[in-house]
Design a protein around this motif. Structure first.
Motif, PDB file in Angstrom:
ATOM      1  N   TYR A 492     -44.033 -30.790 -15.236  1.00  9.56           N
ATOM      2  CA  TYR A 492     -44.627 -32.271 -15.767  1.00  9.56           C
ATOM      3  C   TYR A 492     -44.462 -32.561 -17.233  1.00  9.56           C
ATOM      4  N   CYS A 493     -44.627 -31.380 -18.165  1.00  8.52           N
ATOM      5  CA  CYS A 493     -44.693 -31.574 -19.636  1.00  8.52           C
ATOM      6  C   CYS A 493     -43.313 -32.183 -19.840  1.00  8.52           C
ATOM      7  N   ARG A 494     -42.245 -31.377 -19.372  1.00 10.87           N
ATOM      8  CA  ARG A 494     -40.943 -31.724 -19.544  1.00 10.87           C
ATOM      9  C   ARG A 494     -40.612 -33.361 -19.454  1.00 10.87           C
ATOM     10  N   ALA A 499     -37.716 -34.644 -25.053  1.00 12.54           N
ATOM     11  CA  ALA A 499     -37.044 -34.229 -26.222  1.00 12.54           C
ATOM     12  C   ALA A 499     -37.687 -33.199 -26.914  1.00 12.54           C
ATOM     13  N   SER A 500     -38.785 -32.518 -26.218  1.00 11.59           N
ATOM     14  CA  SER A 500     -39.267 -31.469 -27.122  1.00 11.59           C
ATOM     15  C   SER A 500     -38.627 -30.452 -26.920  1.00 11.59           C
ATOM     16  N   GLY A 501     -38.762 -29.511 -27.919  1.00 11.67           N
ATOM     17  CA  GLY A 501     -38.080 -28.397 -28.103  1.00 11.67           C
ATOM     18  C   GLY A 501     -38.702 -27.026 -27.191  1.00 11.67           C
ATOM     19  N   ALA A 502     -38.303 -25.935 -27.599  1.00 13.01           N
ATOM     20  CA  ALA A 502     -38.666 -24.596 -26.976  1.00 13.01           C
ATOM     21  C   ALA A 502     -40.302 -24.726 -26.553  1.00 13.01           C
ATOM     22  N   GLY A 503     -40.699 -24.115 -25.448  1.00 12.98           N
ATOM     23  CA  GLY A 503     -41.960 -24.133 -25.026  1.00 12.98           C
ATOM     24  C   GLY A 503     -42.566 -22.919 -25.130  1.00 12.98           C
ATOM     25  N   PRO A 504     -43.385 -22.780 -24.494  1.00 13.77           N
ATOM     26  CA  PRO A 504     -44.076 -23.421 -23.112  1.00 13.77           C
ATOM     27  C   PRO A 504     -44.939 -24.635 -23.700  1.00 13.77           C
ATOM     28  N   LEU A 505     -44.591 -25.848 -23.277  1.00 10.64           N
ATOM     29  CA  LEU A 505     -45.407 -27.129 -23.708  1.00 10.64           C
ATOM     30  C   LEU A 505     -46.653 -26.987 -23.211  1.00 10.64           C
TER      31      LEU A 505
END
Length: 678
Positions: A492-494, A499-505
């Motif tokens: 869901y976060c993705r 456009a976010s980088g490495a997670g975990p978000l």
């Protein structure tokens, strides 16, 4: 109750004589003389002395409450009816309460009010507070047999002095007393109000009289700490369980239903866990059916009582009345008002009543923030219009629309024969703690909100701030494996932040904030007996669960496992971490994640029917952002209410910041839209 020709006492010209015979007779067959509302007149019943089990002879006469009459009030468990309801229960009560050597004056609603006269009924309903407050003694008649020679009743008289419930390890010792409260009598709406208003109470279990103060103290002590952590072996836990669950809202025995619910709930939970572990494709219908079964069988089957018990309610109402008369102190927020009409209306939803209109009329004697005369009592009025009075008076008193923040409880009271507006939470619970912690409308009040008394359409002002782009699966994350729901949450976060980088978000601060209860610091301390978690503590809790998954011998370790235990090794989590997991568990069991077009992550109640395309609004006077759905064919100015939403960046007033302001600090009306909620 019929009148006979032979009288056991001289006829009194000023009174209306009544005698008891086996057959019933319609109220219309008995000639009541009209009461005078201006004098606050009521009727009283003088029951003449006689030996037990003989014919009951009595007379009715008029008095004015302004003259301070001397009388006792009888509460025997019947609702206001349209026939003269001298049933077996009332016959027993009159026989047991009359004195052998002198008359006894009683007020009994079913006899002293002309049930066939709707105008009189409506006028007398508004006098309930004065009637029960004026009674020298209220006699609570419970049709329940007891053995008063048991030693437990001697200990009941010493309760709170030299005896406490927890002093006796075996809770079954108290069952003869607890049995009195298993009677549906205590869950009737009118009886709740009448006992709360009473100054002095005697409880009659048929012919045996008990000190009402001691019995109500027992009820209070048995329920003390219901929402607080307690030892598993605390006898009060078993005693509370025994006292509850005997009857459902309709007064039917519910013990069998409770056991069946528990079995089905365990089956649904295990099936959900199994499907999560196999990671197979699960049809949406299967998920929905399992979730529906799990949630419906997880709900309690017993009726609520005001503020958890008669004694607690007495204190709460008394405190609120005193506070309402003290103008020196600051006003409490609407959601913290004790004895408010809206709060009592909400709490009455699962109590037993003959007419659902009594959810409003049956609490007027307890209301502390509204003049009862402002409520129109009319049993012929359509139910939605009766209920709408509660919300219109709330708006007028507080300039608030915080009731929009409470979703309808689909497992609560259902009134299938009536159609209610979407904005009217007729099955709502008590006001959510989340409402007090949110300031979405930035303190601006609903000064221009109103409800049309005929159509029940609510007009309000607000601004649309976002729209729903996707809705996550409605799954009970609290009982699912930790690794399973964290993967879902990361997905869901993705979708929200592609456009976010490495997670975990899901370790982001604004995400972990959604995983724990949203409360003010003070409310959090009272509820959880702990301070609010810091971002670091929230993150540590999530990471500790991941570590526990790798060490647990139970496949599919869940937050529910962390809370309730049952796994090895037993030191997977510290006591402090387990206590934090209780908060996480409470949130995950009732939350569905969703994303918005504006790039926000949010949660709604798992039962809310949110759809893609629904709009997020900030409405003046409403503490939380609200999801609305446009009504087709209304040119975009009429909406239905879906429910409140916890959404990042909008809980602290950001949604109204930056709008054009007037010189007086008010929002410019050009920035707002006037909408209608139906």
């Amino acid at each position: 109750m019929a009148s006979g020709r032979k009288r056991s006492a001289p006829r009194r010209p000023s009174g209306e004589r009544v005698t008891k015979r086996p057959k019933l007779r319609p109220a219309s067959a008995f000639q009541y003389r009209a009461l005078i509302p201006a004098r606050h007149e009521i009727r009283l019943l003088e029951v003449l002395p006689a030996r037990p089990d003989s014919r009951v002879t009595a007379r009715l006469f008029h008095v004015s409450l302004d003259d301070t009459p001397q009388f006792d009030a009888l509460i025997y468990g019947a609702e206001l009816l349209t026939r003269f309801p001298v049933n077996r229960n009332l016959r027993r009560a009159l026989d047991g309460l009359r004195f052998p050597d002198r008359p006894r004056v009683l007020w009994i609603d079913a006899i002293c009010i002309n049930q066939a006269d709707y105008a009189e009924r409506e006028q007398q309903v508004k006098l309930m507070r004065r009637i029960y407050s004026a009674a020298q003694r209220v006699c609570a008649w419970v049709d329940h047999g007891v053995v008063p020679t048991l030693r437990v009743f001697d200990d009941l008289q010493r309760l709170g002095e030299s005896v406490e419930i927890q002093d006796i390890y075996d809770p079954e010792y108290w069952y003869p007393v607890a049995d009195i409260f298993r009677n549906p009598y205590w869950h009737r709406l009118w009886i709740q109000q009448e006992l709360i208003l009473a100054q002095h109470i005697d409880v009659y279990c048929r012919r045996h009289r008990f000190n009402g103060q001691k019995l109500l103290l027992f009820q209070q002590k048995a329920h003390d700490g219901t929402f607080q952590p307690s030892r598993v072996d605390d006898p009060r836990r078993k005693l509370r369980t025994y006292m509850k669950g005997t009857y459902d809202k309709e007064g039917r025995r519910a013990e069998t239903k409770s056991k069946e619910n528990l079995r089905l709930n365990i089956e649904a939970r295990d099936r959900i866990r199994q499907l999560c572990l196999t990671k197979e494709h699960v049809p949406k219908k299967v998920w929905e059916d399992l979730l529906s079964l799990y949630r419906s069988t997880n709900a309690p089957v017993y009726a609520d009582v005001f503020y958890g018990g008669i004694s607690q309610a007495k204190r709460a109402i008394s405190w609120a009345q005193q506070r309402s008369q003290d103008s020196s102190g600051p006003d409490l927020p609407p959601e913290q008002q004790r004895g408010s009409l809206l709060a009592l209306f909400a709490q009455s939803r699962s109590l037993m009543m003959t007419d659902p209109r009594d959810r409003v009329y049956g609490v007027l004697g307890l209301v502390t923030d509204t003049d009862p005369d402002a409520v129109r009592v009319d049993y012929a009025m359509p139910l939605p219009r009766v209920f709408s009075q509660v919300f219109q008076l709330y708006i007028r008193r507080y300039q608030s629309l915080s009731f929009l923040c409470k979703s309808n409880d689909l497992a609560g009271e259902c009134l299938p024969d009536h159609e209610f507006p979407s904005w009217m939470p007729v099955r709502q619970g008590t006001v959510s703690a989340t409402i007090g912690a949110s300031r979405a409308s930035g303190g601006f009040k609903a000064d221009n909100a109103r409800i049309d008394p005929e159509t029940c359409i609510l007009s309000a002002e607000g601004v649309m701030v976002d729209a729903i782009s996707f809705v996550g699966d409605r799954e009970p994350f609290g009982i699912q494996p930790v690794t399973y729901w964290l993967e879902k949450l990361e997905h869901y976060c993705r979708r929200v932040w592609p456009a976010s980088g490495a997670g975990p978000l899901y370790e982001r601060e604004d995400v972990t904030e959604l995983l724990f209860p949203l409360m003010t610091p003070g409310r959090h301390r009272r509820t959880w007996r702990a301070e609010k978690l810091t971002p670091e503590q929230r993150l540590d809790t999530v990471r500790s669960l991941i570590r526990a998954c790798s060490r647990a011998d139970r496949r599919g370790f869940s937050v529910s496992d962390a809370v309730y235990g049952g796994y090895t090794p037993v030191d997977l989590l510290t006591l402090d971490q387990r206590m934090r997991c209780r908060q996480l568990h409470a949130t995950l069991l009732d939350a569905t994640f969703l994303g918005t077009k504006g790039g926000r992550l949010a949660t709604v109640r798992i039962d809310d029917a949110t759809e893609v395309g629904d709009q997020v609004w900030i409405i003046l006077g409403c503490n939380m952002p609200i999801i609305l759905r446009p009504v087709e064919g209304t040119h975009g100015d009429r909406y239905s209410v879906v429910g409140p939403v916890i959404i990042q960046g909008l809980m602290d007033g950001e949604g109204v910041r930056g709008l054009s302001m007037t010189d007086e600090g008010q929002i410019s009306r050009e920035c707002l839209r006037r909408i209608e909620l139906q």
